[in-house]
Design an enzyme around this catalytic site. Structure first.
Site, mmCIF file in Angstrom:
data_model
loop_
_atom_site.group_PDB
_atom_site.id
_atom_site.type_symbol
_atom_site.label_atom_id
_atom_site.label_comp_id
_atom_site.label_asym_id
_atom_site.label_seq_id
_atom_site.Cartn_x
_atom_site.Cartn_y
_atom_site.Cartn_z
ATOM 1 N N ILE A 4 0.841 -1.195 0.000
ATOM 2 C CA ILE A 4 0.000 0.000 0.000
ATOM 3 C C ILE A 4 0.877 1.246 0.000
ATOM 4 O O ILE A 4 1.902 1.287 0.684
ATOM 5 C CB ILE A 4 -0.893 -0.012 1.265
ATOM 6 C CG1 ILE A 4 -1.891 -1.162 1.142
ATOM 7 C CG2 ILE A 4 -1.604 1.317 1.488
ATOM 8 C CD1 ILE A 4 -2.683 -1.433 2.385
ATOM 9 N N ASN A 129 11.001 1.900 8.157
ATOM 10 C CA ASN A 129 11.210 3.344 7.975
ATOM 11 C C ASN A 129 12.304 3.719 6.983
ATOM 12 O O ASN A 129 12.219 4.793 6.381
ATOM 13 C CB ASN A 129 11.417 4.043 9.329
ATOM 14 C CG ASN A 129 12.632 3.550 10.058
ATOM 15 O OD1 ASN A 129 12.993 2.383 9.941
ATOM 16 N ND2 ASN A 129 13.264 4.423 10.818
ATOM 17 N N LYS A 152 15.226 -9.867 6.058
ATOM 18 C CA LYS A 152 13.757 -9.849 6.084
ATOM 19 C C LYS A 152 13.285 -8.419 6.295
ATOM 20 O O LYS A 152 13.390 -7.870 7.385
ATOM 21 C CB LYS A 152 13.205 -10.733 7.212
ATOM 22 C CG LYS A 152 11.730 -11.014 6.981
ATOM 23 C CD LYS A 152 10.970 -11.411 8.220
ATOM 24 C CE LYS A 152 10.540 -10.259 9.061
ATOM 25 N NZ LYS A 152 9.661 -9.266 8.389
ATOM 26 N N GLU A 226 19.543 -2.987 17.221
ATOM 27 C CA GLU A 226 19.413 -1.537 17.051
ATOM 28 C C GLU A 226 17.940 -1.232 17.252
ATOM 29 O O GLU A 226 17.126 -1.495 16.362
ATOM 30 C CB GLU A 226 19.794 -1.118 15.626
ATOM 31 C CG GLU A 226 21.210 -1.419 15.228
ATOM 32 C CD GLU A 226 22.197 -0.458 15.834
ATOM 33 O OE1 GLU A 226 21.763 0.537 16.461
ATOM 34 O OE2 GLU A 226 23.399 -0.698 15.698
ATOM 35 N N CYS A 260 14.516 6.402 14.320
ATOM 36 C CA CYS A 260 14.857 5.920 15.658
ATOM 37 C C CYS A 260 15.571 7.014 16.440
ATOM 38 O O CYS A 260 15.468 7.071 17.656
ATOM 39 C CB CYS A 260 15.717 4.679 15.556
ATOM 40 S SG CYS A 260 17.177 4.926 14.559
ATOM 41 N N GLU A 361 8.247 5.983 22.813
ATOM 42 C CA GLU A 361 8.644 6.404 21.471
ATOM 43 C C GLU A 361 7.387 6.599 20.613
ATOM 44 O O GLU A 361 6.576 5.681 20.487
ATOM 45 C CB GLU A 361 9.518 5.320 20.854
ATOM 46 C CG GLU A 361 10.021 5.678 19.484
ATOM 47 C CD GLU A 361 10.837 4.559 18.850
ATOM 48 O OE1 GLU A 361 10.430 3.383 18.958
ATOM 49 O OE2 GLU A 361 11.876 4.868 18.252
ATOM 50 N N GLU A 438 26.777 -1.144 15.060
ATOM 51 C CA GLU A 438 27.003 -1.286 13.624
ATOM 52 C C GLU A 438 27.969 -0.174 13.188
ATOM 53 O O GLU A 438 28.267 0.732 13.963
ATOM 54 C CB GLU A 438 25.674 -1.174 12.866
ATOM 55 C CG GLU A 438 24.716 -2.329 13.177
ATOM 56 C CD GLU A 438 23.454 -2.331 12.304
ATOM 57 O OE1 GLU A 438 22.529 -1.572 12.614
ATOM 58 O OE2 GLU A 438 23.424 -3.100 11.325
#
Ligand code: NAD
Length: 471
Positions: A4, A129, A152, A226, A260, A361, A438
């Protein structure tokens, strides 16, 4: 599965959804192909990753358009994200043949050395995101250091990760090494617990991180997490308030707040509260919410209808907890966007540090303001959440900036700037923002582990053992 567009709520693509059996097959195929890839000359792996970067740049415009259609993010933003995805492959291409071991001066007649070795199959689980860049960020280091990669994406935004896999294969990398598994939680959970997953690196919500870490405990698969954030922006009396207002506004309203690292808690010294509030209220009310393909828009919709509902519930609930709405942008009036997932960017003052708005959040364009009296109060408030991803510090006193930075329990601090990111710079959090880092050299440590090898320099009984026996 229907895909969508959040711009108008219409289905604009359909993709096949993978079953658990498909997911297991992808992992098994990747595991079988990985040893040959690990044995490929590191420079050759790097050369192939450079080629992927070139192909991403070749397709930059179509990838950005696809990403904007699927996420509702501004074309200007998705163009930058495509560039970042290409840069990510370039960066790890350079790393591929620069991962070194050590020799260790053990006592006795031995030559002892270490190597950094890949885990096998690195599973990357990513949110909706930043779909293309996050897929790149999971694939590139995994491949550079000799792992196979299975990614994934979130079920809402699978398209650019799938397109990236096509480019990786077009670059000449064995298709058995790289998989994109399309599906939701069930397929994700099956991937995590498979014996063919040797490392899991997750970007997502803290509850997802917890569920995955728990599941991975059964197979003792290492996990990097993360997760989310509730990052503070600390503004002191000597700050450049115009610069701060610009960066604070972008740091929470850009990409409709779906970051984030959104700097969603503004902590401001009570003496500069009024002037900063005025500046921010002015900026938020002038924000143009609209079609992400229009150069006149500052932000688009929320990426999913669930996220729109979640953001609206925060906006509606804030007043009930004592916060005061002091600025809000308008929703688009274009009838073509009537079914899009738009929310009004909103600024709240007098946010209580224990309120939902200060603790949870939002992942949407909502900024809450709380005042502080002095440095100690500012640090206390900054650390007063379960999260610990990032913080901004605004002051012209360099000593104070670093002294404050040192006391913040977060993985990333920006001083007089915000939201600057680079593949070169370690990224990660504390607490509910996850663990593991990372980027940069930390990515080498995340995607490889150490093997130590001992070689006897004399035939027969090793010196250490013969010494031990004669004592
Ligand atoms: P989410 O946690 O719901 O989903 C993330 C991914 O995990 C998706 O692919 C989902 O299908 C999968 N998943 C969910 N449950 C699973 C399970 N039990 N086993 C295996 N896979 C599972 O996150 P979202 O709603 O897509 O994205 C928003 C969240 O991501 C926010 O909390 C945000 O802060 C976080 N995020 C963190 C960073 C970071 O780098 N720290 C960056 C971006 C987003």
């Amino acid at each position: 599965m229907e895909v969508i567009s959040p711009i108008d709520g219409a289905v604009f693509a359909t993709v096949g959804e993978h079953t658990v059996a498909d997911a297991e097959r992808a992992l098994a195929t990747a595991a079988a192909a990985q040893p040959a890839w690990a044995a490929t000359a590191a420079g050759e792996r790097g050369r192939l990753l450079h080629r992927v970067a070139d192909l991403i740049r070749r397709d930059r415009e179509s990838l950005a358009e696809l990403e904007s259609r699927n996420t509702g993010k501004l074309l200007a933003d998705t163009r930058r994200e495509v560039e970042r995805a290409a840069d990510c492959f370039t960066y790890y291409a350079g790393w591929a043949d620069k991962v070194l071991g050590r020799t260790i001066p053990v006592p006795g007649d031995f030559h002892t050395y270490t190597e950094r070795v890949p885990f096998g199959v690195a599973l990357g689980i990513i949110p909706w995101n930043v779909p293309l860049f996050f897929a790149a960020k999971k694939m590139a280091p995994a491949l550079a250091f000799g792992n196979a990669t299975v990614v994934k994406p979130a079920p809402e935004t699978p398209l650019t990760a799938m397109a990236l896999r096509d480019l990786v294969i077009e670059a000449g990398i064995d298709e058995d090494l790289v998989h994109v598994v399309v599906g939701g939680r069930e397929v994700g959970a099956a991937l995590v617990t498979s014996p063919d997953s040797h490392l899991v690196v997750v970007t997502g919500h803290p509850d997802t991180g917890r569920a995955i870490a728990r599941a991975a405990a059964d197979t003792l698969t290492p996990v990097g997490l993360e997760l989310g954030g509730k990052s503070p922006q600390l503004v002191f009396t000597d700050a450049d308030l115009d610069a701060a207002a610009d960066a604070i506004s972008l740091g929470v309203f850009a990409t409709a707040g779906q970051m984030c690292i959104a700097g969603s808690r503004l902590l401001v010294h009570e003496q500069v509260h009024e002037p900063l509030l005025e500046r921010l209220a002015d900026r938020v009310t002038r924000l143009r919410v609209g079609d992400p393909f229009s150069p006149d828009s500052d932000l688009g919709p929320q990426i999913t209808s669930a996220q729109r509902d979640k953001t609206l519930s925060f906006i509606e609930g804030a007043a009930g907890e004592g916060a005061r709405l002091v600025g809000q942008a308008s929703l688009p009036d274009d009838p073509r966007l009537a079914d899009g997932y738009f929310v009004p960017p909103s600024l709240f003052d007098q946010v209580h540090p224990d309120s939902t708005l200060a603790q949870e959040e939002v992942f949407g364009p909502v900024l809450g303001i709380t005042t502080f009296r002095d440095e100690a109060d500012a640090v206390r408030l900054a650390n007063h959440t379960r999260f610990g991803l990032a913080a901004g510090v605004w002051t012209s006193d360099v000593g104070r900036a670093h002294a404050i930075s040192r006391q913040l329990r977060v993985g990333n601090v920006w001083i007089n700037t915000y939201r600057v990111l680079s593949d070169l710079v370690p990224f990660g959090g504390f607490g509910d923002s996850g663990y593991g880092r990372e980027n940069g050299e930390d990515a080498v440590n995340l995607y490889t582990t150490t093997r130590a090898t001992w070689t006897s320099l004399r035939a027969g009984v090793p010196t250490l053992f013969s010494q031990a026996r004669s004592q």
